[in-house]
Design a protein around this motif. Structure first.
Motif, PDB file in Angstrom:
ATOM      1  N   ASN A  17      26.829  34.281  21.826  1.00 25.64           N
ATOM      2  CA  ASN A  17      26.194  35.465  21.243  1.00 25.64           C
ATOM      3  C   ASN A  17      24.925  35.074  20.496  1.00 25.64           C
ATOM      4  OD1 ASN A  17      25.815  37.026  18.508  1.00 25.64           O
ATOM      5  ND2 ASN A  17      26.729  38.497  19.910  1.00 25.64           N
ATOM      6  N   CYS A  18      23.876  35.906  20.613  1.00 23.76           N
ATOM      7  CA  CYS A  18      22.633  35.633  19.887  1.00 23.76           C
ATOM      8  C   CYS A  18      22.161  36.831  19.078  1.00 23.76           C
ATOM      9  CB  CYS A  18      21.539  35.160  20.843  1.00 23.76           C
ATOM     10  SG  CYS A  18      20.901  36.433  21.957  1.00 23.76           S
ATOM     11  N   SER A  19      23.002  37.858  18.942  1.00 19.50           N
ATOM     12  CA  SER A  19      22.612  39.013  18.129  1.00 19.50           C
ATOM     13  C   SER A  19      23.823  39.868  17.837  1.00 19.50           C
ATOM     14  CB  SER A  19      21.563  39.867  18.844  1.00 19.50           C
ATOM     15  OG  SER A  19      21.256  41.030  18.095  1.00 19.50           O
ATOM     16  N   GLY A  20      23.950  40.301  16.579  1.00 13.93           N
ATOM     17  CA  GLY A  20      25.019  41.200  16.195  1.00 13.93           C
ATOM     18  C   GLY A  20      24.551  42.611  15.898  1.00 13.93           C
ATOM     19  N   PHE A  21      23.222  42.799  15.781  1.00 22.75           N
ATOM     20  CA  PHE A  21      22.676  44.133  15.533  1.00 22.75           C
ATOM     21  C   PHE A  21      21.163  44.063  15.758  1.00 22.75           C
ATOM     22  CE2 PHE A  21      22.021  41.899  11.615  1.00 22.75           C
ATOM     23  CZ  PHE A  21      20.902  42.456  11.008  1.00 22.75           C
ATOM     24  N   TYR A  22      20.550  45.230  15.852  1.00 21.82           N
ATOM     25  CA  TYR A  22      19.103  45.327  16.031  1.00 21.82           C
ATOM     26  C   TYR A  22      18.423  44.916  14.725  1.00 21.82           C
ATOM     27  CZ  TYR A  22      14.676  47.486  17.648  1.00 21.82           C
ATOM     28  OH  TYR A  22      13.379  47.724  18.053  1.00 21.82           O
ATOM     29  N   GLY A  23      17.823  43.740  14.722  1.00 22.66           N
ATOM     30  CA  GLY A  23      17.234  43.193  13.510  1.00 22.66           C
ATOM     31  C   GLY A  23      17.855  41.870  13.105  1.00 22.66           C
ATOM     32  N   ASP A  24      18.783  41.357  13.909  1.00 21.65           N
ATOM     33  CA  ASP A  24      19.435  40.087  13.611  1.00 21.65           C
ATOM     34  C   ASP A  24      18.451  38.927  13.797  1.00 21.65           C
ATOM     35  OD1 ASP A  24      21.458  38.378  12.851  1.00 21.65           O
ATOM     36  OD2 ASP A  24      22.867  38.996  14.409  1.00 21.65           O
ATOM     37  N   ARG A  25      18.914  37.741  13.511  1.00 22.26           N
ATOM     38  CA  ARG A  25      18.094  36.526  13.449  1.00 22.26           C
ATOM     39  C   ARG A  25      17.376  36.264  14.779  1.00 22.26           C
ATOM     40  NH1 ARG A  25      19.432  32.312   9.571  1.00 22.26           N
ATOM     41  NH2 ARG A  25      18.363  30.362  10.054  1.00 22.26           N
ATOM     42  N   LEU A  26      16.058  36.279  14.769  1.00 25.12           N
ATOM     43  CA  LEU A  26      15.286  36.139  15.999  1.00 25.12           C
ATOM     44  C   LEU A  26      15.463  34.776  16.656  1.00 25.12           C
ATOM     45  CD1 LEU A  26      11.813  37.859  15.380  1.00 25.12           C
ATOM     46  CD2 LEU A  26      13.494  38.410  17.150  1.00 25.12           C
ATOM     47  N   THR A  27      15.653  33.737  15.855  1.00 19.60           N
ATOM     48  CA  THR A  27      15.762  32.382  16.416  1.00 19.60           C
ATOM     49  C   THR A  27      17.115  32.110  17.048  1.00 19.60           C
ATOM     50  OG1 THR A  27      16.512  31.472  14.292  1.00 19.60           O
ATOM     51  CG2 THR A  27      14.127  31.479  14.712  1.00 19.60           C
ATOM     52  N   ALA A  28      18.056  33.056  16.941  1.00 21.28           N
ATOM     53  CA  ALA A  28      19.419  32.786  17.409  1.00 21.28           C
ATOM     54  C   ALA A  28      19.470  32.532  18.914  1.00 21.28           C
ATOM     55  CB  ALA A  28      20.342  33.939  17.042  1.00 21.28           C
ATOM     56  N   GLY A  45      23.951  39.435  23.819  1.00 22.64           N
ATOM     57  CA  GLY A  45      23.460  39.953  22.541  1.00 22.64           C
ATOM     58  C   GLY A  45      23.787  41.417  22.391  1.00 22.64           C
ATOM     59  N   ASP A  46      24.294  41.773  21.221  1.00 25.56           N
ATOM     60  CA  ASP A  46      24.646  43.162  20.896  1.00 25.56           C
ATOM     61  C   ASP A  46      23.584  43.707  19.952  1.00 25.56           C
ATOM     62  OD1 ASP A  46      25.834  45.568  20.293  1.00 25.56           O
ATOM     63  OD2 ASP A  46      27.310  44.711  18.927  1.00 25.56           O
ATOM     64  N   VAL A  91      22.935  38.730  29.295  1.00 23.94           N
ATOM     65  CA  VAL A  91      23.554  40.059  29.338  1.00 23.94           C
ATOM     66  C   VAL A  91      23.403  40.693  27.964  1.00 23.94           C
ATOM     67  CG1 VAL A  91      25.694  41.340  29.652  1.00 23.94           C
ATOM     68  CG2 VAL A  91      25.230  39.348  31.080  1.00 23.94           C
ATOM     69  N   SER A  92      22.835  41.909  27.914  1.00 25.95           N
ATOM     70  CA  SER A  92      22.605  42.552  26.629  1.00 25.95           C
ATOM     71  C   SER A  92      22.597  44.066  26.779  1.00 25.95           C
ATOM     72  CB  SER A  92      21.270  42.098  26.035  1.00 25.95           C
ATOM     73  OG  SER A  92      20.969  42.810  24.861  1.00 25.95           O
ATOM     74  N   ASN A  93      22.991  44.758  25.708  1.00 24.17           N
ATOM     75  CA  ASN A  93      22.902  46.209  25.662  1.00 24.17           C
ATOM     76  C   ASN A  93      21.608  46.679  25.001  1.00 24.17           C
ATOM     77  OD1 ASN A  93      23.310  45.704  22.948  1.00 24.17           O
ATOM     78  ND2 ASN A  93      25.361  46.583  22.869  1.00 24.17           N
ATOM     79  N   ALA A  94      20.615  45.804  24.928  1.00 27.80           N
ATOM     80  CA  ALA A  94      19.368  46.118  24.238  1.00 27.80           C
ATOM     81  C   ALA A  94      18.577  47.231  24.917  1.00 27.80           C
ATOM     82  CB  ALA A  94      18.497  44.862  24.129  1.00 27.80           C
ATOM     83  N   GLY A  95      18.993  47.646  26.134  1.00 29.30           N
ATOM     84  CA  GLY A  95      18.309  48.736  26.808  1.00 29.30           C
ATOM     85  C   GLY A  95      18.385  50.046  26.069  1.00 29.30           C
ATOM     86  N   GLY A  96      19.398  50.223  25.218  1.00 28.91           N
ATOM     87  CA  GLY A  96      19.479  51.414  24.387  1.00 28.91           C
ATOM     88  C   GLY A  96      19.373  52.692  25.185  1.00 28.91           C
ATOM     89  N   LEU A  97      18.350  53.483  24.905  1.00 28.56           N
ATOM     90  CA  LEU A  97      18.131  54.758  25.590  1.00 28.56           C
ATOM     91  C   LEU A  97      17.206  54.623  26.792  1.00 28.56           C
ATOM     92  CD1 LEU A  97      17.700  57.085  22.485  1.00 28.56           C
ATOM     93  CD2 LEU A  97      19.706  56.856  23.955  1.00 28.56           C
ATOM     94  N   CYS A 203      29.583  40.546  16.652  1.00 27.10           N
ATOM     95  CA  CYS A 203      28.809  40.642  15.414  1.00 27.10           C
ATOM     96  C   CYS A 203      28.248  39.298  14.983  1.00 27.10           C
ATOM     97  CB  CYS A 203      29.657  41.249  14.304  1.00 27.10           C
ATOM     98  SG  CYS A 203      29.978  43.013  14.536  1.00 27.10           S
ATOM     99  N   GLY A 204      28.025  38.408  15.947  1.00 28.93           N
ATOM    100  CA  GLY A 204      27.363  37.146  15.647  1.00 28.93           C
ATOM    101  C   GLY A 204      28.094  36.337  14.591  1.00 28.93           C
ATOM    102  N   PRO A 205      27.385  35.899  13.544  1.00 34.36           N
ATOM    103  CA  PRO A 205      27.974  34.936  12.599  1.00 34.36           C
ATOM    104  C   PRO A 205      29.059  35.508  11.702  1.00 34.36           C
ATOM    105  CG  PRO A 205      25.777  35.585  11.882  1.00 34.36           C
ATOM    106  CD  PRO A 205      25.967  36.156  13.251  1.00 34.36           C
ATOM    107  N   GLN A 206      29.417  36.790  11.840  1.00 37.02           N
ATOM    108  CA  GLN A 206      30.592  37.274  11.114  1.00 37.02           C
ATOM    109  C   GLN A 206      31.867  36.588  11.599  1.00 37.02           C
ATOM    110  OE1 GLN A 206      29.771  41.685   9.242  1.00 37.02           O
ATOM    111  NE2 GLN A 206      31.154  41.527  10.963  1.00 37.02           N
ATOM    112  N   ALA A 207      31.834  35.962  12.772  1.00 36.13           N
ATOM    113  CA  ALA A 207      33.002  35.231  13.267  1.00 36.13           C
ATOM    114  C   ALA A 207      32.987  33.769  12.869  1.00 36.13           C
ATOM    115  CB  ALA A 207      33.075  35.343  14.796  1.00 36.13           C
ATOM    116  N   THR A 208      31.879  33.305  12.311  1.00 32.45           N
ATOM    117  CA  THR A 208      31.734  31.875  12.027  1.00 32.45           C
ATOM    118  C   THR A 208      31.504  31.620  10.541  1.00 32.45           C
ATOM    119  OG1 THR A 208      29.378  32.044  12.600  1.00 32.45           O
ATOM    120  CG2 THR A 208      30.882  31.326  14.333  1.00 32.45           C
TER     121      THR A 208
END
Length: 581
Positions: A17-28, A45-46, A91-97, A203-208
């Motif tokens: 995973n490299c994102s838990g929300f829109y605005g998460d750490r860009l370097t992930a 990425g979510d 694989v990402s859901n970043a397509g949104g609308l 949710c990215g680093p919420q698991a770590t």
């Protein structure tokens, strides 16, 4: 489609995973791709939350070519060429609308990546099928939660990148795992295992170790490395992270994330109903937690729909009160303010909160203050605009001693209202558009009405709680962890313990009545449910309608209930001395 061709079923698929929300750490994304140790097979990425759909709707209204998560595109500029060279799928859901628009933007990066996208979730043109029905002004967004089979189909067809609209967060793991292992639509236990793994890493680093209650367990205080799920052919998985990254992967950190934003143990999804009360966790190595035993059953015949509707306009002003007689001062300020405004009834909704931060004989000025937060809402922007906030300033010199505000007068802002609904699967055309432009309709799995109980192997008998011995008054969090969050207008608080004896006590101690009493006046007239997860030594408290019409509309200082669990842990209760010692 009843079967997806297997890619490489001889080993688990490693999904990072490299994102838990829109605005998460860009370097992930770069950190995940280049991390030490075994490489990953899929970079996921979510980017979508219920509030994010409202944000993207506003962006699309301003620019019809927008409506997707632009931070994902920035990450792809950095890593996509390397992903293609290394054979790492994205694989990402970043397509949104606007998944088609994002797919085109990715192709324009010129990496040669084969890009597919999944659509069909956007129901703004098919509102009649939604229940409860949509009345009044059309919603700004209306999205069904799709599953992972469109993603699996795209990967089977050779896509390097798959972007989607609103799929469930866990689908970003379910789709790749189903493709990799060749599962069919009725592999419910395997699919349920992938849902659980997806829920852990979404949710990215919420698991770590991120946002973790027992801070003393996190000995590596660097920012946590993002999580990896190794999903095997039988649906079992291992949660881990790259070597030499911060944080912690433990039974505790995984348990905390499993309890985040859930309700009843039967976790309904578009592909499978995953029974969270069958989950078993075990530490099998440093920063390696195995997830086994997950059972699945058919999903429901309907899909969840997230509706974001225009709610009107709002404005908030915060008055700082200091020192003595704070409640009397707050009452006088309200009298003066609403007299100047022509009465409370002028507004569609008024919310006033006195937030007490003050202490007697305070050691500093700021520690003697309280905030009087006044929020007004109305369909007419003029009513809640500068006319409201200017009036707040106009009473400054004729009222209470020490009056000042946290901000100058502000203009009104539009707010959204979130509503959950459902739609028959027959009203949704789950579609995948392959890299060559071919459009395929994705078939539905077998479904069932209701969530059947699934028998779990019995857990080891927990010792009876020491309820008759001496107790000591301590914060609940001395032995109980918590993670809380929002699900539309509801809030959930997942509570877990680290030993069987502690869980036995918690289970007997935390009744609905006691939970209501501990949470105080906010929950006094709200419905509460408590669900048991004995394999996790956990309870889940759901407070219905605590957040009203969702985060965009809520007037709570903590509109997503992120701090509710830590508040509960801070409260003093009588804990058996035997458990503490």
């Amino acid at each position: 489609m009843s079967h997806v061709l297997s890619h490489r079923a001889d080993r688990p698929v490693r999904i990072g995973n490299c994102s838990g929300f829109y605005g998460d750490r860009l370097t992930a994304a770069r950190d995940m791709l280049d991390g030490a140790g075994p490489g990953i097979d899929v970079l996921s990425g979510d980017y979508l939350a219920e509030l994010t759909m409202l944000i993207l709707a506003k962006a699309q209204a301003a620019d019809p070519a927008g409506g997707y998560a632009k931070t994902f595109l920035a990450q792809m500029r950095d890593v996509l060429a390397d992903c293609v060279a290394r054979g790492v799928k994205v694989v990402s859901n970043a397509g949104g609308l606007n998944p088609a628009g994002l797919a085109a933007a990715i192709e324009d990066l010129g990496t040669g990546a084969r890009v597919a996208y999944v659509e069909g979730d956007d129901l703004r043109g098919a509102l009649a099928a939604i229940t409860p029905s949509v009345t009044g002004k059309p919603p700004v967004s209306a999205n069904a939660y799709l599953g992972g089979w469109g993603i699996a189909e795209a990967l089977s067809a050779g896509a390097d990148v798959v972007v989607t609209g609103r799929v469930t967060d866990a689908s970003l793991v379910v789709g790749p795992a189903a493709w990799w292992h060749g599962w069919d639509h009725e592999a419910f236990d395997e699919l349920a295992g992938a849902v659980v793994a997806g829920h852990v890493i979404e949710c990215g680093p919420q698991a770590t170790g991120g946002n973790y209650a027992f801070l003393d367990e996190i000995t590596d205080r660097r920012y946590p490395g993002f999580p990896i799920a190794e999903v095997a052919a039988d649906g079992t998985s291992v949660i881990t992270k790259h070597p030499d990254t911060g944080g912690l992967v433990s039974v505790g950190t995984v348990t905390a994330q499993l309890l985040y934003e859930i309700g009843a143990p039967a976790y309904l999804g578009p592909d499978v109903t995953a029974h969270f009360d069958t989950i078993r966790l075990a530490e099998i190595g440093e920063h390696r937690v195995a997830i086994t035993g997950v059972r699945g059953s058919p999903p429901p015949p309907t899909l969840k729909v997230a509706l974001n509707e225009f709610g009107g306009y709002r404005n908030t002003m915060t008055i700082v009160l200091t020192g003595l007689d704070l409640e009397a001062k707050a009452a006088l300020v309200q009298d003066h303010l609403f007299a100047a405004l022509g009465g409370r009834e002028r507004f569609a909704e008024v919310d006033v909160r006195l937030l007490r931060f003050d202490h007697p004989d305070a050691p500093s000025n700021v520690e003697a203050t309280a905030h009087l937060q006044v929020t007004v809402k109305d369909p007419d922007p003029r009513v809640v605009g500068r006319a409201f906030s200017n009036a707040t300033m106009e009473i400054a010199l004729g009222g209470v001693a020490g009056f000042h505000t946290t901000t100058p007068p502000t203009a009104e802002s539009a707010f959204g209202v979130y509503r959950a609904a459902a739609v028959p699967r027959t009203a949704v055309v789950h579609t995948v558009v392959l890299p060559d432009g071919e459009r395929r309709t994705v078939g539905d799995p077998p479904t069932a009405v209701g969530a059947p109980a699934v028998a779990s192997p019995p857990a080891a008998a927990a010792p009876r709680p020491e309820t008759t011995g001496p107790t000591v008054r301590l914060p609940l969090g001395t032995i109980v962890g918590a993670r809380s969050g929002d699900k539309g207008g509801d809030a959930n608080i997942g509570l877990w313990t680290r030993t069987d004896a502690e869980y036995a006590w918690l289970r007997s101690f935390l009744t609905v009545e006691r939970a209501r009493d501990l949470l105080g006046k906010e929950s006094a007239n709200l419905e509460l449910q408590i669900y048991e997860f004995p394999n996790l030594r956990a309870l889940n408290v759901v407070v219905q309608n605590l957040l009203g019409d969702g985060v965009a509309s809520s007037t709570r200082p903590d509109p997503q209930a992120k701090g509710l669990g830590e508040y509960l842990r801070s409260l003093l209760v009588d804990i058996p001395r035997a458990l503490v010692e």
